[in-house]
Design an enzyme around this catalytic site. Structure first.
Site: not given
Length: 329
Positions: A25-27, A83, A107, A190, A194, A251
């Site tokens: 997947g992503s990682q 999970q 993780h 972490d 989140e 500003s």
């Protein structure tokens, strides 16, 4: 705090190892492809019916079942959803671990909360890039990298930290800098970040601002731009140079209004609730709640997802983002 860079890491420590990345997947795709292009022997472990099998094969990565990948490898990186990790570990990883293997994680959740308890005769380490996987991949391809955290939970071989640094170098992390931590601190900070700030706090703040404006009769399109769309502009300034960079760039009116009114929104009561959230992370009650939710079929999660999709800010946002041609690139 020591920061490790390229000269502190030795890629040769991984070159004689067979590496398995579990998940694509992503990682997972970023770790596997970056390591492969760094000259490592990498395979990917996936379910035989995983839609990621073809993606990995198209990238020239050997694909095996999880059990086969573990059997044939010396270093096993587990990059599956939190999970799912315990069930996969119990059924497909643990039976095939060998003495001296290295079990790695992106993780610390399952190790810290004792969902996974590895045997004493393996190394256990963590390499956690502080960015989404697509950025880990993109920065590597650009010749740079993203900062990483490393940690050692179990050092059977006596050289696990050096192996973690080698992995971090292989995915590009030592170009940017690598910081050593531990599984406990990485997991708890972490999860807290989140829940209280990044995914929880910011989303609730955006929705509350949108609701306040629309309930006062302002057009939802204006409320969307002020409370959702422009958030990216502010976050980018935080990312580039912290709070001072943001205040310098907006500003004087925005700076003064923000500094005098922000504390009326995020009050001491808010901070007390943040402390409760941190306590739930620290004592494991959040982890238990989430795993129970998942194991019971996610009824609450499914309802929350439905409510989120149907919120007016999502309805108007879908329409307005259709005007933004650059988002489609």
């Amino acid at each position: 705090m020591k920061v490790y860079y390229n000269s502190d890491a030795n890629l040769d420590l991984l070159k004689n190892k067979k590496i398995a990345v579990l998940g694509f997947g992503s990682q997972g795709h970023a770790h596997a492809l970056n390591l492969k292009e760094s000259g490592m022997q990498v395979c990917v472990g996936l379910r035989s019916d995983s839609p990621s099998c073809n993606k990995a094969k198209e990238e020239g990565i050997e694909v095996k079942t999880v059990a086969e990948a573990v059997k044939s490898s010396d270093v096993i990186m587990v990059l599956l959803p939190d999970q799912n990790q315990k069930a996969v570990y119990d059924n497909e990883i643990a039976p095939h671990l060998k003495e001296g293997d290295t079990l790695a994680f992106g993780h610390g959740f399952n190790i810290h909360y004792k969902q996974i308890v590895p045997p004493k005769n393996v190394n256990v380490m963590m390499i956690a890039p502080k960015s989404p996987g697509h950025l880990v991949r993109r920065t590597y391809q650009q010749g740079s990298g993203t900062p990483c955290l490393i940690a050692v939970f179990q050092d059977y071989s006596g050289s696990t930290k050096d192996l973690a640094l080698a992995w971090a170098k292989g995915i590009g992390g030592t170009h940017a800098g690598v910081i050593e931590t531990n599984f406990k601190d990485e997991t708890e900070t972490d999860l807290f970040g989140e829940q209280a700030v990044l995914c929880g706090g910011s989303a609730q703040l955006i929705k509350a601002g949108f609701e306040t404006l629309t309930e006062a009769g302002y057009p939802p399109e204006l409320a969307y731009f002020e409370c959702m769309h422009e958030m990216k502009l502010i976050v980018d300034l935080y990312y580039e140079g912290g709070l001072s960079r943001m205040n310098y760039s907006v500003s004087d009116t925005a700076e003064y209004g923000g500094m005098t009114r922000g504390s009326r929104i995020i009050t001491e009561e808010t901070k007390k609730e943040m402390k409760k959230i941190l306590q739930e992370v620290q004592d494991g009650s959040f982890a238990k709640e989430w795993l129970d939710e998942y194991n019971n079929g996610q009824p609450n999660m499914n309802q929350l997802r439905k409510d989120n999709r149907e919120h007016p800010i999502e309805v108007v946002g879908n329409k307005l983002r259709g005007m933004m041609s650059w988002l489609k690139k």
